[in-house]
Design a protein around this motif. Sequence first.
Motif, PDB file in Angstrom:
ATOM      1  N   ASP A  21       0.730  -1.176  -0.026  1.00 37.81           N
ATOM      2  CA  ASP A  21       0.039   0.047  -0.098  1.00 37.81           C
ATOM      3  C   ASP A  21       0.864   1.205  -0.077  1.00 37.81           C
ATOM      4  O   ASP A  21       0.428   2.354  -0.024  1.00 37.81           O
ATOM      5  N   GLY A  22       2.231   0.802   0.055  1.00 38.91           N
ATOM      6  CA  GLY A  22       3.058   2.293   0.099  1.00 38.91           C
ATOM      7  C   GLY A  22       3.563   2.820   1.443  1.00 38.91           C
ATOM      8  O   GLY A  22       4.289   3.561   1.425  1.00 38.91           O
ATOM      9  N   ARG A  23       2.701   2.259   2.289  1.00 34.64           N
ATOM     10  CA  ARG A  23       3.020   3.055   3.798  1.00 34.64           C
ATOM     11  C   ARG A  23       4.202   2.357   4.424  1.00 34.64           C
ATOM     12  O   ARG A  23       4.030   1.124   4.779  1.00 34.64           O
ATOM     13  N   ALA A  24       5.311   3.049   4.369  1.00 36.71           N
ATOM     14  CA  ALA A  24       6.561   2.645   5.209  1.00 36.71           C
ATOM     15  C   ALA A  24       6.215   2.917   6.725  1.00 36.71           C
ATOM     16  O   ALA A  24       5.880   3.797   7.228  1.00 36.71           O
ATOM     17  N   THR A  25       6.253   1.822   7.375  1.00 31.48           N
ATOM     18  CA  THR A  25       6.063   1.955   9.069  1.00 31.48           C
ATOM     19  C   THR A  25       7.169   1.438   9.765  1.00 31.48           C
ATOM     20  O   THR A  25       6.920   1.526  11.190  1.00 31.48           O
ATOM     21  N   ASP A  52      -0.244  -2.272  -6.373  1.00 29.42           N
ATOM     22  CA  ASP A  52      -0.917  -1.178  -5.388  1.00 29.42           C
ATOM     23  C   ASP A  52      -2.098  -1.586  -4.665  1.00 29.42           C
ATOM     24  O   ASP A  52      -3.073  -1.549  -5.315  1.00 29.42           O
ATOM     25  N   CYS A  53      -2.016  -2.051  -3.536  1.00 27.03           N
ATOM     26  CA  CYS A  53      -3.336  -2.650  -2.737  1.00 27.03           C
ATOM     27  C   CYS A  53      -3.743  -1.647  -1.623  1.00 27.03           C
ATOM     28  O   CYS A  53      -4.713  -1.972  -1.016  1.00 27.03           O
ATOM     29  N   GLU A  54      -3.475  -0.356  -2.015  1.00 28.36           N
ATOM     30  CA  GLU A  54      -3.832   0.797  -1.017  1.00 28.36           C
ATOM     31  C   GLU A  54      -5.338   0.743  -1.406  1.00 28.36           C
ATOM     32  O   GLU A  54      -6.062   0.695  -2.466  1.00 28.36           O
ATOM     33  N   ALA A  55      -6.455   0.699  -0.228  1.00 27.32           N
ATOM     34  CA  ALA A  55      -7.744   0.856  -0.227  1.00 27.32           C
ATOM     35  C   ALA A  55      -8.360   1.969   0.689  1.00 27.32           C
ATOM     36  O   ALA A  55      -7.395   2.275   1.534  1.00 27.32           O
ATOM     37  N   ARG A  59      -6.792   7.771   0.378  1.00 29.18           N
ATOM     38  CA  ARG A  59      -5.566   7.229  -0.301  1.00 29.18           C
ATOM     39  C   ARG A  59      -4.291   8.153  -0.208  1.00 29.18           C
ATOM     40  O   ARG A  59      -4.657   9.453  -0.747  1.00 29.18           O
ATOM     41  N   LEU A  60      -3.201   7.945   0.090  1.00 30.33           N
ATOM     42  CA  LEU A  60      -1.956   8.734  -0.091  1.00 30.33           C
ATOM     43  C   LEU A  60      -1.289   8.399  -1.246  1.00 30.33           C
ATOM     44  O   LEU A  60      -0.301   9.471  -1.710  1.00 30.33           O
ATOM     45  N   GLY A  61      -1.609   7.631  -2.057  1.00 29.12           N
ATOM     46  CA  GLY A  61      -0.768   7.446  -3.437  1.00 29.12           C
ATOM     47  C   GLY A  61       0.641   7.070  -3.207  1.00 29.12           C
ATOM     48  O   GLY A  61       1.501   7.234  -4.089  1.00 29.12           O
ATOM     49  N   LEU A  62       1.120   6.501  -2.144  1.00 27.66           N
ATOM     50  CA  LEU A  62       2.372   6.280  -1.962  1.00 27.66           C
ATOM     51  C   LEU A  62       3.076   5.257  -2.699  1.00 27.66           C
ATOM     52  O   LEU A  62       4.292   5.143  -3.211  1.00 27.66           O
ATOM     53  N   ALA A  63       2.203   3.973  -2.886  1.00 27.94           N
ATOM     54  CA  ALA A  63       2.699   3.151  -3.673  1.00 27.94           C
ATOM     55  C   ALA A  63       2.998   3.732  -5.239  1.00 27.94           C
ATOM     56  O   ALA A  63       3.780   3.184  -5.898  1.00 27.94           O
ATOM     57  N   ALA A  64       2.037   4.464  -5.731  1.00 26.25           N
ATOM     58  CA  ALA A  64       2.399   5.012  -7.136  1.00 26.25           C
ATOM     59  C   ALA A  64       3.686   5.662  -7.093  1.00 26.25           C
ATOM     60  O   ALA A  64       4.436   5.755  -8.002  1.00 26.25           O
TER      61      ALA A  64
END
Length: 105
Positions: A21-25, A52-55, A59-64
Amino acid sequence: MLRRERIRDPRRRPLLVLVTDGRATAGSDPVARSRQVAAWLADQGVETVVVDCEAGPFRLGLAARLAVELRATHLPVDEVSAEALAGVARAATGPAPRPGERGVA
Protein backbone atom coordinates in the motif's frame (compact mmCIF):
# COMPACT_ATOMS: atom_id res chain seq x y z
CA MET A 1 22.61 -12.07 -4.76
CA LEU A 2 21.85 -9.92 -7.83
CA ARG A 3 25.52 -9.50 -8.58
CA ARG A 4 26.25 -13.20 -8.15
CA GLU A 5 23.40 -14.22 -10.46
CA ARG A 6 24.47 -11.69 -13.12
CA ILE A 7 27.98 -13.14 -13.11
CA ARG A 8 26.69 -16.70 -13.20
CA ASP A 9 24.24 -16.07 -16.06
CA PRO A 10 24.22 -12.56 -17.58
CA ARG A 11 21.12 -13.44 -19.63
CA ARG A 12 19.09 -13.90 -16.47
CA ARG A 13 17.04 -10.84 -15.48
CA PRO A 14 15.38 -10.44 -12.09
CA LEU A 15 11.72 -9.49 -11.75
CA LEU A 16 10.54 -8.07 -8.43
CA VAL A 17 6.80 -8.07 -7.76
CA LEU A 18 6.14 -5.75 -4.83
CA VAL A 19 2.67 -5.90 -3.27
CA THR A 20 2.22 -2.85 -1.05
CA ASP A 21 0.00 0.00 0.00
CA GLY A 22 3.17 2.12 -0.02
CA ARG A 23 3.01 2.97 3.65
CA ALA A 24 6.45 2.58 5.17
CA THR A 25 5.96 1.94 8.87
CA ALA A 26 9.15 0.43 10.32
CA GLY A 27 12.22 2.10 11.72
CA SER A 28 13.30 5.71 11.63
CA ASP A 29 12.39 7.70 8.50
CA PRO A 30 10.99 4.68 6.64
CA VAL A 31 9.86 6.66 3.58
CA ALA A 32 13.37 7.99 2.99
CA ARG A 33 14.80 4.49 3.40
CA SER A 34 12.27 3.03 0.96
CA ARG A 35 13.18 5.70 -1.61
CA GLN A 36 16.88 4.98 -1.14
CA VAL A 37 16.37 1.26 -1.71
CA ALA A 38 14.08 1.97 -4.67
CA ALA A 39 16.75 4.15 -6.30
CA TRP A 40 19.36 1.42 -5.75
CA LEU A 41 17.13 -1.27 -7.27
CA ALA A 42 16.34 0.97 -10.25
CA ASP A 43 20.06 1.66 -10.77
CA GLN A 44 20.71 -2.09 -10.70
CA GLY A 45 18.24 -2.54 -13.54
CA VAL A 46 15.85 -4.68 -11.52
CA GLU A 47 12.59 -4.86 -13.43
CA THR A 48 9.81 -4.23 -10.94
CA VAL A 49 6.04 -4.35 -10.78
CA VAL A 50 4.33 -2.52 -7.93
CA VAL A 51 0.93 -4.01 -7.15
CA ASP A 52 -0.79 -1.16 -5.33
CA CYS A 53 -3.17 -2.58 -2.73
CA GLU A 54 -4.02 0.73 -1.09
CA ALA A 55 -7.74 0.86 -0.37
CA GLY A 56 -10.27 2.95 1.44
CA PRO A 57 -11.56 6.49 1.20
CA PHE A 58 -8.28 8.13 2.27
CA ARG A 59 -5.52 7.21 -0.19
CA LEU A 60 -2.03 8.67 -0.03
CA GLY A 61 -0.72 7.45 -3.40
CA LEU A 62 2.52 6.24 -1.80
CA ALA A 63 2.69 3.00 -3.81
CA ALA A 64 2.36 4.95 -7.06
CA ARG A 65 5.19 7.27 -5.95
CA LEU A 66 7.30 4.26 -5.00
CA ALA A 67 6.70 2.84 -8.49
CA VAL A 68 8.07 6.07 -9.98
CA GLU A 69 11.17 5.82 -7.76
CA LEU A 70 11.65 2.20 -8.85
CA ARG A 71 11.02 3.07 -12.52
CA ALA A 72 8.45 0.30 -12.23
CA THR A 73 5.17 -0.71 -13.71
CA HIS A 74 2.37 0.44 -11.39
CA LEU A 75 -0.60 -1.90 -11.26
CA PRO A 76 -3.56 -1.03 -9.01
CA VAL A 77 -4.84 -4.15 -7.28
CA ASP A 78 -8.23 -3.91 -8.99
CA GLU A 79 -6.45 -4.23 -12.36
CA VAL A 80 -4.46 -7.32 -11.37
CA SER A 81 -5.18 -10.34 -13.51
CA ALA A 82 -3.23 -13.32 -14.74
CA GLU A 83 -3.03 -11.65 -18.15
CA ALA A 84 -1.72 -8.37 -16.75
CA LEU A 85 0.98 -10.08 -14.66
CA ALA A 86 1.95 -12.40 -17.51
CA GLY A 87 2.28 -9.43 -19.85
CA VAL A 88 4.57 -7.62 -17.42
CA ALA A 89 6.65 -10.76 -16.93
CA ARG A 90 6.96 -11.23 -20.70
CA ALA A 91 8.05 -7.63 -21.13
CA ALA A 92 10.61 -8.03 -18.32
CA THR A 93 12.11 -11.17 -19.80
CA GLY A 94 12.43 -9.76 -23.30
CA PRO A 95 15.76 -8.63 -24.72
CA ALA A 96 17.96 -6.94 -22.15
CA PRO A 97 18.29 -3.18 -22.57
CA ARG A 98 21.59 -1.76 -23.68
CA PRO A 99 23.81 -0.30 -20.95
CA GLY A 100 22.35 2.99 -19.81
CA GLU A 101 18.86 2.17 -21.14
CA ARG A 102 15.91 0.83 -19.22
CA GLY A 103 12.38 0.22 -20.39
CA VAL A 104 9.80 1.91 -18.21
CA ALA A 105 6.11 1.23 -18.33
